[in-house]
Design a protein around this motif. Structure first.
Motif, mmCIF file in Angstrom:
data_model
loop_
_atom_site.group_PDB
_atom_site.id
_atom_site.type_symbol
_atom_site.label_atom_id
_atom_site.label_comp_id
_atom_site.label_asym_id
_atom_site.label_seq_id
_atom_site.Cartn_x
_atom_site.Cartn_y
_atom_site.Cartn_z
ATOM 1 N N ALA A 216 0.831 -1.204 0.000
ATOM 2 C CA ALA A 216 0.000 0.000 0.000
ATOM 3 C C ALA A 216 0.867 1.255 0.000
ATOM 4 N N ARG A 217 1.961 1.239 0.758
ATOM 5 C CA ARG A 217 2.869 2.402 0.789
ATOM 6 C C ARG A 217 3.483 2.653 -0.586
ATOM 7 N N LEU A 218 3.868 1.580 -1.257
ATOM 8 C CA LEU A 218 4.434 1.725 -2.600
ATOM 9 C C LEU A 218 3.400 2.285 -3.569
ATOM 10 N N SER A 219 2.169 1.844 -3.430
ATOM 11 C CA SER A 219 1.100 2.359 -4.278
ATOM 12 C C SER A 219 0.895 3.851 -4.046
ATOM 13 N N GLU B 185 3.175 5.848 -3.113
ATOM 14 C CA GLU B 185 4.340 6.485 -3.751
ATOM 15 C C GLU B 185 4.132 6.643 -5.253
ATOM 16 N N TYR B 186 3.557 5.626 -5.906
ATOM 17 C CA TYR B 186 3.298 5.722 -7.349
ATOM 18 C C TYR B 186 2.393 6.914 -7.652
ATOM 19 N N ILE B 187 1.370 7.080 -6.822
ATOM 20 C CA ILE B 187 0.445 8.190 -7.020
ATOM 21 C C ILE B 187 1.157 9.520 -6.761
ATOM 22 N N GLU B 188 1.987 9.531 -5.741
ATOM 23 C CA GLU B 188 2.752 10.746 -5.430
ATOM 24 C C GLU B 188 3.686 11.112 -6.583
#
Length: 195
Positions: free
Chosen positions: A123-126, A128-131
């Motif tokens: 979820a954290r990586l996801s 980050e992708y949005i960020e």
């Protein structure tokens, strides 16, 4: 072997996980919501965790697709980014009729914590992708002369992500769309745009 619509199963699981949370959702809940036997769920997704990973990936892709849709509908990257914020706060973002505007990724990170580190990391990586997608939109806005050249797009992308998370939580308790529009407008008015 019974055939099933994989995407429809993921969508139904997403709604269930969004409403109940990962830990409160049982395999029996999934069987009923997806209208699948346990063996079919395990065969198709490996486990409850495997299904949840697919849900997170689908949710992230849906968010990125929504952002891209709003960015491509206008030649002004900042306007597209702002429209994405408005669209993300609409109740229709959740597949259910019930209010569940809190970002699924944020919900996962706060709910799961250290109990399922791999899922929380996913979820954290996801997020980050949005960020990073926010950062690309901000850089495009900078190139278009709408954002000050001195602006740090990386830092602003982090700030926008924080604002989005806060707005999504606020939207879960605030039903007045005009109030939410004003809050989004304040976020974007605070950016160092060119005059």
């Amino acid at each position: 072997m019974t055939k099933y619509d994989r995407q429809a199963a993921i969508d139904k699981a997403m709604e269930l996980f969004w409403q109940r949370g990962y830990q409160a959702t049982t395999m029996r809940d999934l069987q009923q919501a997806l209208d699948m036997r346990p063996g079919s769920i395990y065969s198709g997704f490996g486990s409850k965790e495997g299904l949840f990973r697919e849900v997170l990936n689908c949710y992230t892709q849906n968010s990125l697709d929504l952002l891209n849709k709003h960015l491509t509908q206008t030649s002004d990257a900042m306007a597209g980014l702002e429209r994405f914020f408005y669209a993300s706060l609409e109740p229709g973002d959740c597949p259910s009729t019930e209010p569940c505007r809190i970002c699924l990724l944020t919900k996962v990170v706060t709910e799961i914590g250290d109990s399922h580190q791999e899922l929380a990391e996913c979820a954290r990586l996801s997020l980050e992708y949005i960020e990073h997608a926010f950062e690309r939109a901000l850089r495009a806005s900078q190139q278009q002369g709408k954002l000050e050249e001195s602006a740090n797009c990386r830092e602003l992308a982090c700030w926008l992500q924080m604002q989005m998370i806060g707005l999504r939580v606020y939207a879960s308790v605030q039903s007045d769309p005009e109030c939410l529009r004003q809050m989004v407008a304040r976020v974007f008015n605070a950016l160092p745009v060119t005059s």
